[in-house]
Design an enzyme around this catalytic site. Structure first.
Site, short mmCIF file in Angstrom:
data_model
loop_
_atom_site.label_atom_id
_atom_site.label_comp_id
_atom_site.label_asym_id
_atom_site.label_seq_id
_atom_site.Cartn_x
_atom_site.Cartn_y
_atom_site.Cartn_z
N LYS A 1 0.81 -1.22 0.00
CA LYS A 1 0.00 0.00 0.00
C LYS A 1 0.85 1.27 0.00
CE LYS A 1 -3.97 -2.13 0.04
NZ LYS A 1 -4.91 -2.06 -1.10
N ASP A 2 2.13 1.17 0.31
CA ASP A 2 3.01 2.33 0.17
C ASP A 2 2.97 2.88 -1.24
OD1 ASP A 2 3.80 1.91 2.77
OD2 ASP A 2 5.91 1.53 2.32
#
Length: 345
Positions: A48-49
Site C-alpha cells: 500500500k506504500d
C-alpha cells in the site's frame, strides 16, 4: 574533495523495487517454479506504500492537495499506515476510518503514526452509515480542505501498480513469468500488475485470491452482485462486500477462494519453512497457490509469481497468537501448536 554521504532524503524514496524470492521448501512437493514478491520490504511494510505515495503525489500535481490539507481514507490498516507515513513527511493531517476487523496491532500503529482513527463495525452493509465507507464520506463532507483517497473507486490505485509492480515483476523474471497470483481486496494491486504483464505477454494467466464471505469471485464469473455470498470472515484486506471499480475484472482470468483457517496456518507455515514472516493475506495467497497446484493449474515449466502484500508484525494479536487461534477454533487434534517456550526458574 569529500565524497557525498550515500543516504536517502526520506523513507519515501525506498518505496518499490521490492525483491523477488524463490520459494523452495513450502513448494517442494508442488509442480512448477514459485517466486514471491515480498512487499514487506517497502518502508511501510506493505504494498500500500505504492498507492499512498502515487495517489497523493498525483493530487499534488493537480492542485487538489495543498499544504495543511487533511487526507481521509477507508482502510483495513495497511493503506492507512502508508497514508499516515506519507502525510507526516508531506505535512498533511490524516484521518482514517478503519474496520473493526483490523488487528489491534494495526490500529495501534495508525495512532502511533499520528493519524486520527475512527473504528467502524466490520459486519454491516457497505451503505450502512456506520460502515467505514460511509464514515469516511461523511467526514470528507464535514471537514473543509479535505481529500478523500477512496482507494476502492480510484483508478490511480490501478495506475500505481501498472507503473511499478508490473514492470518490476516483468524485469525480475526476464519476461519468463507464466502465472501471476495475488489477493484481491480493492483490486488495485492485481489489476494494475495484470494490465502491464498482459501487455507484454497476453498468455500470462492472472489468478486472484478471494475469501469465503466475499462477493468478488462470483461477480467475476457472472458480473452480478449477489448479496447472498456475504457473511463475516476474518482475513483482513481480502475480498469485499461491494464491487470496487479499482478491480479490472477483464484483466483477471480466474479467482479461487480460501478459508480463514487454512490461510492462517499457511502464513505460519511460511515462517517455519521459508523464514518469511508475512501477513494473513500473504498466507491466503500461498494457500491459494497450494489449491491451484492441487487442481493441476501448473506444470513443471510454469513460473509462478505470488505477491505477498504485507508483514507478519501486523498480526501478532491474531494469527501469530496461539490464544487467538484457539479461540477461533483453528487448532484441532491434527493442527495443535506445540508450546515451544520453556521458562527457567
Amino acid at each position: 574533495m569529500k565524497k557525498s554521504i550515500n543516504a536517502h532524503d526520506s523513507v519515501l524514496s525506498l518505496i518499490g523495487d521490492t525483491p523477488l524470492v524463490k520459494l523452495s521448501n513450502i513448494t517442494a512437493s508442488m509442480k512448477g517454479n514459485y517466486f514471491a514478491k515480498i512487499e514487506a520490504f517497502n518502508p511501510g511494510h506493505s504494498s500500500k506504500d505504492r498507492i499512498a505515495l502515487y495517489i497523493i503525489e498525483q493530487a499534488e500535481k493537480k492542485g487538489i492537495l495543498k499544504p495543511g490539507d487533511t487526507i481521509i481514507e477507508t482502510t483495513s490498516g495497511n493503506t492507512g499506515f502508508s497514508i499516515a507515513m506519507v502525510s507526516i513527511l508531506k505535512g498533511y493531517e490524516c484521518i482514517l476510518a478503519v474496520s473493526s476487523k483490523s488487528s489491534s496491532d494495526k490500529i495501534d500503529m495508525l495512532k502511533t503514526m499520528g493519524a486520527k482513527v475512527y473504528v467502524c463495525p466490520a459486519h454491516v452493509k457497505a451503505d450502512d452509515p456506520r460502515s467505514y465507507y460511509e464514515v469516511a464520506k461523511r467526514l470528507h463532507s464535514e471537514i473543509k480542505d479535505s481529500v478523500y483517497i477512496n482507494q476502492y473507486f480510484n483508478e490511480l490505485n490501478i495506475e500505481a501498480h501498472y507503473n511499478t509492480t508490473g514492470p518490476e515483476i516483468w524485469n525480475q523474471t526476464n519476461g519468463q513469468i507464466t502465472h501471476l497470483v495475488a489477493c484481491s481486496g480493492t483490486g488495485g494491486t492485481i489489476s494494475g500488475t495484470a494490465r502491464f504483464l498482459k501487455e507484454q505477454n497476453p498468455n500470462i494467466k492472472v489468478i486472484g485470491i478471494d475469501a469465503y464471505g466475499s462477493v468478488i469471485q462470483k461477480y467475476h464469473q457472472t458480473r452480478e452482485f449477489d448479496s447472498d455470498e456475504i457473511y463475516p470472515y476474518r482475513i483482513e484486506g481480502l475480498g469485499k462486500n461491494l464491487i470496487p471499480t479499482a478491480t479490472d475484472f477483464d484483466a483477471i482470468d480466474a479467482f479461487i477462494k480460501v478459508t480463514d483457517e487454512d490461510s492462517a496456518h499457511t502464513a505460519r507455515e511460511l515462517a517455519k519453512t521459508e523464514g518469511l514472516f508475512v501477513g494473513y493475506t500473504s498466507g491466503a495467497a500461498m494457500q491459494g497457490l497450494k489449491q491451484l497446484e492441487e487442481d493441476g493449474v501448473f506444470d513443471t515449466t510454469s513460473n509462478i509469481v505470488v505477491i505477498f502484500p504485507d508483514h507478519g508484525s501486523r498480526y501478532m494479536s491474531k494469527i501469530y497468537s496461539n490464544d487467538w487461534m484457539e479461540k477461533q477454533g483453528f487448532f484441532d487434534s491434527s493442527r495443535h501448536e506445540v508450546e515451544s517456550i520453556q521458562y527457567i526458574k
